[in-house]
Design a protein around this motif. Structure first.
Motif, mmCIF file in Angstrom:
data_model
loop_
_atom_site.group_PDB
_atom_site.id
_atom_site.type_symbol
_atom_site.label_atom_id
_atom_site.label_comp_id
_atom_site.label_asym_id
_atom_site.label_seq_id
_atom_site.Cartn_x
_atom_site.Cartn_y
_atom_site.Cartn_z
ATOM 1 N N GLY A 1 6.854 11.215 -1.260
ATOM 2 C CA GLY A 1 7.757 10.293 -0.595
ATOM 3 C C GLY A 1 8.910 10.978 0.096
ATOM 4 O O GLY A 1 9.762 10.325 0.710
ATOM 5 N N ASP B 1 3.953 5.484 4.911
ATOM 6 C CA ASP B 1 5.153 5.467 5.752
ATOM 7 C C ASP B 1 5.254 6.687 6.664
ATOM 8 O O ASP B 1 6.346 7.226 6.881
ATOM 9 N N GLN C 1 14.174 -2.135 8.990
ATOM 10 C CA GLN C 1 14.848 -2.923 7.977
ATOM 11 C C GLN C 1 15.719 -4.029 8.589
ATOM 12 O O GLN C 1 16.284 -4.842 7.877
ATOM 13 N N ASP D 1 17.117 -1.080 -1.369
ATOM 14 C CA ASP D 1 17.480 0.291 -1.736
ATOM 15 C C ASP D 1 17.375 0.509 -3.250
ATOM 16 O O ASP D 1 16.912 1.558 -3.706
ATOM 17 N N ARG E 1 13.684 0.767 -4.193
ATOM 18 C CA ARG E 1 13.109 2.064 -3.829
ATOM 19 C C ARG E 1 13.546 3.150 -4.810
ATOM 20 O O ARG E 1 12.759 4.026 -5.173
ATOM 21 N N ARG F 1 11.548 2.672 -7.934
ATOM 22 C CA ARG F 1 10.162 3.103 -7.720
ATOM 23 C C ARG F 1 10.041 4.625 -7.750
ATOM 24 O O ARG F 1 9.111 5.183 -8.344
ATOM 25 N N TYR G 1 4.191 5.288 -3.354
ATOM 26 C CA TYR G 1 3.495 4.171 -2.713
ATOM 27 C C TYR G 1 2.328 3.657 -3.538
ATOM 28 O O TYR G 1 1.797 2.580 -3.277
ATOM 29 N N ASP H 1 6.292 -0.062 0.587
ATOM 30 C CA ASP H 1 7.570 -0.570 1.086
ATOM 31 C C ASP H 1 7.477 -2.028 1.522
ATOM 32 O O ASP H 1 8.430 -2.797 1.375
ATOM 33 N N LEU I 1 7.998 -4.126 -1.444
ATOM 34 C CA LEU I 1 9.399 -4.073 -1.882
ATOM 35 C C LEU I 1 10.297 -4.887 -0.949
ATOM 36 O O LEU I 1 11.253 -5.522 -1.398
ATOM 37 N N ARG I 2 10.000 -4.879 0.345
ATOM 38 C CA ARG I 2 10.786 -5.690 1.285
ATOM 39 C C ARG I 2 10.665 -7.171 0.956
ATOM 40 O O ARG I 2 11.636 -7.922 1.004
#
Length: 604
Positions: free
Chosen positions: A280, A299, A527, A539, A542, A545, A557, A562, A565-566
């Protein structure tokens, strides 16, 4: 197996956390459930793995997945184990205790999905041992490897034609993200699946923004592209090992975290780089095509080519490694006349049979035409895969900043005449100097100031004339040879232009930089779709995670993308029931991580 009596829809919801299939997934799963063979073509990020994983769980027996790379297998296995599926991979890097565990699970019938390389599968001992197992499905992943026309052809894959003899009555599913019509036909022939169902989704990736630029200042153009990558990873493809080392060093000197990757590295070095990439970390990998299949990081925000790929198929496979999470990613191809001429030269020198060289020539010319097109690049690219995309894409450079064309017949004649009058012995730099009427030591030494073409192009810049030369190379009117890139005429193409029998329309090269023209996006900009109050939650999630991934020694991941998570940050669930309704949060992950996620959110 514990899912045998469940429907595919139940497994999709309970295990994978999705309420419905996407695109052709439902049809592919249904075909496998009926015991039929199928070729599935879906773009990267389209959800190919679900097509075979769900039948593997719902049909009686164990799913067998043939995959080309250890890293790819390990990522898939780690992801399935996070979902509560007992999966394993058989490969050469297994520790003795892990191999013993896999053998024990196999003997007890407890293993639900097994990943294996074609070499390992077809070794006599392994194939005989596995033939005694009851299989639910055989999936051939990255199936373009089986085709002699595929861009990553692996001869050992051809032996997979024997699968029906080793495992009679087991449905097969071949899957790939990139295969033109010729490659598809060869896959089906090689696997003995000529009458099988073909499920072809659109190859269109609307989240991939495609930018193509003539090379001017390679390092400057590269750093402009990478400056917009945000917190994600980037991949820079080069044509040689030496160039990967040189470019990586140049990027490090400019403050980037950049590492080279090529076939000349030791296995230990490759593993260390892959581990950092999968962790990551916002890193730039500068690589040859040795850094290819098996890249599952979602990502990757930017893919840059510093040398032109050999075919649209190879190019699309490589840029497909960006934006697997569905968020915007930018792809940049820098090219020059030298790239085109060099590729043509090496093809001419190839010892391949004439029939194979003709196909390679067609693909190379398609790639060159793609770089010089003034129309929608996505339409041009998809046409190489037999797909007629009906409207301009709105996410390539030519759509965002339409290219102007002009009658370049006179300019072309000046260039071709200059090449002829200098006896076809000089490169683009000297010819540009002659056309612009610049007195240099070389011009004086060869008395080229006395030529009729000397100074006929003084009203244009050096970059403009280099663009004309490049486009004439692309058209085949000029050829390049020798270590000094000497330019010569291709008489059958150049003669009609010189005689005025053919009109030459050329493109106006864009002068805007990659940042200030059709500006590249950044990962942070993605974002912006988050409400202001949701950003701190994202944030925190993340950070949680990353900590969890480090403890388990797996890529972040694998736990949650992501995108998931969003959604959690937006929804701000306060109960396990609410969290479980969010797309991508299946039963196993809810049980494993639900309380921790809610606790993290309560920190805000």
């Amino acid at each position: 197996m514990r899912f045998e009596n469940a429907t595919p829809e139940d497994v999709l919801s309970r295990i994978f956390g999705f309420s419905s299939f996407r695109g052709f997934q439902a049809e592919a799963v249904a075909s496998a459930m009926r015991g039929e063979d199928a070729l599935v073509l879906m773009p990267t990020g389209g959800g190919k793995s679900v097509c075979y994983q769900i039948p593997a769980l719902c049909r009686p027996g164990m799913g067998l997945v043939i995959s080309p790379l250890i890293a790819l297998m390990d990522d898939q296995v780690a992801a399935l184990r996070q979902l509560g599926v007992n999966a394993a991979a058989l490969h050469s890097e297994l520790e003795a205790d892990e191999l013993a565990r896999i053998r024990s699970d196999l003997n007890r019938g407890a293993l639900e999905i097994l990943y294996i390389s074609p070499e390992r599968l077809l070794s006599p001992g392994t194939s005989a041992w596995l033939s005694r197992q009851r299989l639910s499905i055989i999936a051939v992943d990255e199936a373009h490897c089986i085709s002699a026309w595929g861009h990553e052809f692996r001869p050992e894959y051809r032996a997979l034609a024997n699968l029906p003899e080793i495992f009679p009555g087991v449905p097969r599913m071949a899957l790939t993200a990139t295969a033109d019509p010729r490659t598809r036909e060869d896959i089906l022939q090689a696997l003995g699946m000529v009458d099988s169902k073909q499920l072809t989704a659109s190859f269109h990736r609307p989240n991939l923004y495609i930018f193509v630029r003539p090379k001017t200042s390679e390092i400057r153009q590269l750093t402009e592209a990478l400056a917009n990558r945000g917190d994600g990873a980037s991949i820079v493809y080069c044509g040689s090992r030496n160039k990967t080392e040189r470019i990586a060093k140049s990027l490090r000197d400019k403050g980037f975290t950049a590492l080279p990757f090529h076939a000349g590295l030791s296995p230990q070095e490759k593993r260390a780089i892959l581990t950092r990439f999968r962790s990551g970390e916002p890193i730039v990998i500068v690589a040859t095509i040795a850094f290819g299949m098996g890249i599952d990081r979602p990502d990757v925000r930017c893919v840059v080519h510093l040398d032109m790929p050999s075919s649209p198929e190879a190019y699309y496979q490589q840029i497909g490694r960006a934006g697997r999470d569905g968020q915007r990613a930018d792809t940049v191809l820098l090219y020059g006349g030298e790239d085109m001429a060099r590729a043509r030269y090496w093809l001419e020198q190839s010892n391949a049979p004439d029939s194979e060289k003709r196909v390679m020539q067609q693909r190379l010319e398609s790639m060159i035409a793609f770089t010089e097109t003034t129309g929608c690049r996505t339409q041009a690219l998809l046409a190489c895969f037999g797909e007629n995309f009906p409207t301009p894409c709105s996410h390539c450079d030519n759509c965002l900043s339409p290219i102007s064309v002009f009658d370049g017949t006179e300019a072309a004649q000046k260039v071709l005449s200059a090449v002829y009058r200098t006896n076809q012995r000089f490169g683009a730099v000297h010819l540009t100097t002659v056309l612009r009427g610049k007195m240099t030591e070389a011009v004086e030494r060869h008395a080229h100031q006395h030529l009729s073409v000397f100074g006929v192009g003084r009203d244009r810049s050096e970059a403009w004339w280099r663009g004309i030369i490049r486009q004439l190379i692309a058209r085949g009117a000029l050829r390049m040879s020798g270590e000094h890139n000497t330019l010569g005429l291709s008489p059958e193409v150049a003669r009609p232009i010189l005689r005025g029998e053919e009109k030459v329309m050329l493109r106006e090269d864009p002068i805007a930089t990659l940042r200030t023209g059709a500006a590249l996006n950044t990962a942070r900009a993605e974002q912006d779709d988050l409400p202001e109050e949701a950003r701190p939650r994202f944030d925190v999630l993340r950070a949680w995670r990353l900590s969890e991934a480090r403890e388990q020694e797996i890529p972040p991941y694998i736990i949650f993308h992501d995108v998931v998570l969003r959604e959690i940050a937006k929804e701000f669930p306060t109960t396990l029931e609410h969290l479980g309704r969010i797309r991508g949060v299946g039963g196993s992950k809810l049980e494993r991580y639900g309380d921790a996620v809610l606790a993290a959110l309560r920190q805000i």
